[in-house]
Design an enzyme around this catalytic site. Structure first.
Site, short mmCIF file in Angstrom:
data_model
loop_
_atom_site.label_atom_id
_atom_site.label_comp_id
_atom_site.label_asym_id
_atom_site.label_seq_id
_atom_site.Cartn_x
_atom_site.Cartn_y
_atom_site.Cartn_z
N ASP A 87 0.82 -1.22 0.00
CA ASP A 87 0.00 0.00 0.00
C ASP A 87 0.85 1.27 0.00
O ASP A 87 2.00 1.27 0.44
CB ASP A 87 -0.89 0.04 1.24
CG ASP A 87 -2.07 -0.91 1.14
OD1 ASP A 87 -2.05 -1.80 0.28
OD2 ASP A 87 -3.01 -0.76 1.94
N HIS A 234 3.56 -2.37 3.13
CA HIS A 234 3.61 -1.01 2.58
C HIS A 234 4.91 -0.78 1.81
O HIS A 234 5.99 -1.16 2.28
CB HIS A 234 3.50 0.03 3.71
CG HIS A 234 2.16 0.02 4.39
ND1 HIS A 234 1.82 -0.90 5.35
CD2 HIS A 234 1.07 0.81 4.22
CE1 HIS A 234 0.58 -0.68 5.77
NE2 HIS A 234 0.10 0.35 5.09
#
Length: 264
Positions: A87, A234
């Protein structure tokens, strides 16, 4: 001489009567002595009136977050293999290195990209697609409260993000949407579906955003992963050195136990 003196006295009395007798009573009737007026202060020079600062009113939050996650979220792969999702990118410092790790391990992943980042770094979006990874819409600017806003705002945000992705890769498929922070509402799930995107959640979160060590990230993934898990990691939004360092270890473990593949 006496007659002349009397005449002079009478004349004097007549003159005094015409001018008043000089008493306080007469002075009060006449009013106070005039006082010279002080000069009036100069009028201030006209100055330009400052224009009022225009501040955009805060966008309304029209609904609370539900007590539990809404229906319609995808939380597993539906098969034995595990999916890695990244992400908040693409980030020029970290996304290329994550892609290098994935290529070295010969696995593919799903990248949940932020619209503003896609617009700034279209070359990274192109590389993600070129190397066989999946794309996911992660909102325009990672608005944690997007799902609580008016439906028109939600739709505008998601459409704008897809447009930025497709500006980088014309015709790119964006089959998934992920709400920032996992703060879902029924409305954002519905809008994503109307735009042809499935709402993608997760069931393994090592909380790498909190910057634990690489060993801790790998340990958390190992402990929580099951067949079909969707792992949240992430590649943007901050320093991702620990995530990068954890990738070889956790990928090796997941490949051995379940296999790793991008979402379909």
């Amino acid at each position: 001489m006496r007659a002349r003196a009397v005449l002079a006295t009478a004349l004097a009395l007549l003159l005094l009567g015409g001018c008043g007798d000089g008493t306080a009573t007469d002075r009060r009737a006449a009013g106070p002595d005039p006082v010279a007026s002080a000069p009036l202060p100069a009028e201030p020079a006209p100055s330009a009136t400052p224009r009022p600062t225009r501040t955009a009113p805060p966008r309304p939050l029209v609904r609370p977050l539900p007590a539990k996650l809404p229906a319609g979220l995808r939380r597993t792969t539906g098969v034995r293999t595990v999916a890695l999702t990244f992400d908040d990118g693409p980030d020029p410092a970290w996304t290329p290195k994550v892609l290098d790790r994935l290529r070295a391990a010969r696995v593919t992943a799903t990248f949940c990209v932020v619209g503003t980042q896609a617009r700034r770094h279209p070359e990274l979006v192109r590389r993600i697609v070129r190397e066989g990874h999946q794309l996911c819409n992660h909102s325009w600017n990672h608005d944690l409260d997007l799902a609580r806003r008016p439906v028109a705002d939600i739709r505008r945000d998601l459409v704008r993000t897809n447009a930025a992705i497709r500006a980088a890769v014309p015709g790119a498929k964006v089959p998934f949407y992920r709400q920032p922070g996992g703060r879902w509402t029924r409305e954002v799930v519905t809008v994503a579906g109307q735009l042809g995107m499935r709402s993608l959640h997760w069931n393994v979160d090592p909380q790498d955003w909190g910057k634990p060590t690489a060993a801790t990230i790998a340990k958390r993934v190992r402990a929580a992963a099951r067949p079909g898990s969707v792992v949240l990691l992430h590649d943007g939004g901050g320093n991702r050195a620990a995530t990068l360092a954890a990738c070889p270890h956790l990928i090796t473990d997941l490949k051995r136990r379940y296999g790793v593949a991008r979402l379909r």
